[in-house]
Design an enzyme around this catalytic site. Structure first.
Site, PDB file in Angstrom:
ATOM      1  N   LYS A  38       3.710  -3.360   5.353  1.00  0.00           N
ATOM      2  CA  LYS A  38       5.113  -3.728   5.217  1.00  0.00           C
ATOM      3  C   LYS A  38       5.304  -5.243   5.139  1.00  0.00           C
ATOM      4  O   LYS A  38       6.166  -5.723   4.382  1.00  0.00           O
ATOM      5  CB  LYS A  38       5.922  -3.135   6.375  1.00  0.00           C
ATOM      6  CG  LYS A  38       5.950  -1.605   6.390  1.00  0.00           C
ATOM      7  CD  LYS A  38       6.509  -1.029   5.089  1.00  0.00           C
ATOM      8  CE  LYS A  38       6.669   0.480   5.151  1.00  0.00           C
ATOM      9  NZ  LYS A  38       7.264   1.047   3.923  1.00  0.00           N
ATOM     10  N   TYR A  55       0.387  -0.164   9.439  1.00  0.00           N
ATOM     11  CA  TYR A  55       1.771  -0.072   8.968  1.00  0.00           C
ATOM     12  C   TYR A  55       2.368  -1.463   8.827  1.00  0.00           C
ATOM     13  O   TYR A  55       2.982  -1.792   7.802  1.00  0.00           O
ATOM     14  CB  TYR A  55       2.580   0.781   9.946  1.00  0.00           C
ATOM     15  CG  TYR A  55       3.970   1.122   9.468  1.00  0.00           C
ATOM     16  CD1 TYR A  55       4.150   1.987   8.389  1.00  0.00           C
ATOM     17  CD2 TYR A  55       5.093   0.616  10.103  1.00  0.00           C
ATOM     18  CE1 TYR A  55       5.421   2.323   7.951  1.00  0.00           C
ATOM     19  CE2 TYR A  55       6.372   0.943   9.672  1.00  0.00           C
ATOM     20  CZ  TYR A  55       6.529   1.795   8.593  1.00  0.00           C
ATOM     21  OH  TYR A  55       7.791   2.129   8.150  1.00  0.00           O
ATOM     22  N   VAL A  76       1.676   8.497  -6.182  1.00  0.00           N
ATOM     23  CA  VAL A  76       1.870   7.080  -6.506  1.00  0.00           C
ATOM     24  C   VAL A  76       0.734   6.191  -6.008  1.00  0.00           C
ATOM     25  O   VAL A  76       0.727   4.992  -6.281  1.00  0.00           O
ATOM     26  CB  VAL A  76       3.218   6.553  -5.976  1.00  0.00           C
ATOM     27  CG1 VAL A  76       4.384   7.248  -6.671  1.00  0.00           C
ATOM     28  CG2 VAL A  76       3.307   6.685  -4.449  1.00  0.00           C
TER      29      VAL A  76
END
Length: 286
Positions: free
Chosen positions: A160, A156, A64
């Site tokens: 997010k 991270y 993806v």
């Protein structure tokens, strides 16, 4: 979204963790499933499990991080089922490491998995949903790391926070169009998944075996911390029911750990007050 029977779910990250649990719950509710993941052997196992439950299912191995792979997965789903009613962007990775230590290729990898894969899917699927003129829903899996900040994982957090903000902004855009598409963002805390096995799924285009970072104590230490917090997280058993209940209740923010609510509120207060992040306060809270 309250009626799931015979609706079509397009699910990335289907071969492990949340994705597997969501796929099985979708099968129990009579959904048709398009399951997408880079880990083909694991995907085959999930495919067989939900097929044995009686679900109509399409298995689509895909990376993806590649827009063309996502586009192909959408086309294969439409060819098989001729509609998509529920998009769940669950594919995700976690990469610890401070901003001056983590290689640029890892920043690119995490942003492509955790953010751009969601973009690619929505670019293709939202027009399909609009054309269908049926009630649809989109759920982007982010993290509590998209609502609060902690030391040691800036990449991270960046991915997010971006996912949360993108989902919020897209909700506004769809509302302005009076589109019959619900938006949701899931922000779980630590859950017992296999997220600490991120390195097993690293694509070739993000691999450099000559980089000394990947044999450094910093890298190994980050991997150990990730494994510890995930293995000691909340059991995964209730996640799928949490997701489907939130879809039924049309909850935008899907939270799993009330213990973090105070930290979310404290961060908002810090922003309003113009206060800087304080690692001593964070250490006390964690």
């Amino acid at each position: 979204m309250k009626d799931f029977k015979d609706k079509v779910m397009f699910l990335t990250g289907a071969a492990h963790g949340f994705g597997t649990e969501i796929a099985k719950e979708g099968a129990r509710r009579g959904m048709k499933l398009a399951l997408i993941d880079i880990d083909e052997p694991a995907l085959k196992r999930v495919y067989k499990e939900v097929a044995d439950m009686g679900a109509q299912v399409e298995m689509i191995p895909a990376d993806v991080t590649k827009e063309e792979d996502v586009d192909k997965a959408v086309k294969l789903t439409m060819k098989r089922f001729n509609q998509i009613d529920l998009l769940i962007n669950d594919a995700g990775i976690a990469l610890p490491g401070r901003v001056w230590e983590l290689p640029s290729r890892d920043w690119e990898w995490i942003m492509h998995v955790n953010l751009m894969s969601q973009v690619y899917a929505m670019q293709q699927i939202i027009p399909i949903m609009l054309k269908q003129k049926t009630h649809c829903a989109i759920l982007n899996v982010a993290s509590i790391a998209g609502l609060i900040d902690t030391p040691g994982m800036p990449a991270y957090h960046a991915s997010k926070f971006a996912s949360v903000g993108m989902t919020e902004a897209t909700a506004y855009d769809l509302q302005r169009m009076n589109a019959d598409i619900e938006m949701h963002v899931m922000c779980p805390g630590f859950v017992q998944t296999d997220l600490y096995h991120t390195e097993k799924h690293r694509p070739a285009q993000y691999t450099d075996t000559t980089d000394p970072y990947y044999t450094s104590d910093v890298f190994k230490g980050g991997q150990q911390v990730s494994e510890f917090v995930i293995k000691n997280g909340m059991p995964i058993d209730s996640i799928a029911l949490t997701v489907f209940q939130a879809l039924e209740d049309d909850e935008f923010y899907i939270l799993t750990h009330p213990v973090f609510n105070t930290m979310i509120g404290d961060r908002v207060k810090r922003i309003v007050n113009g206060d800087k992040p304080d690692v001593h306060v964070m250490d006390g809270l964690m």
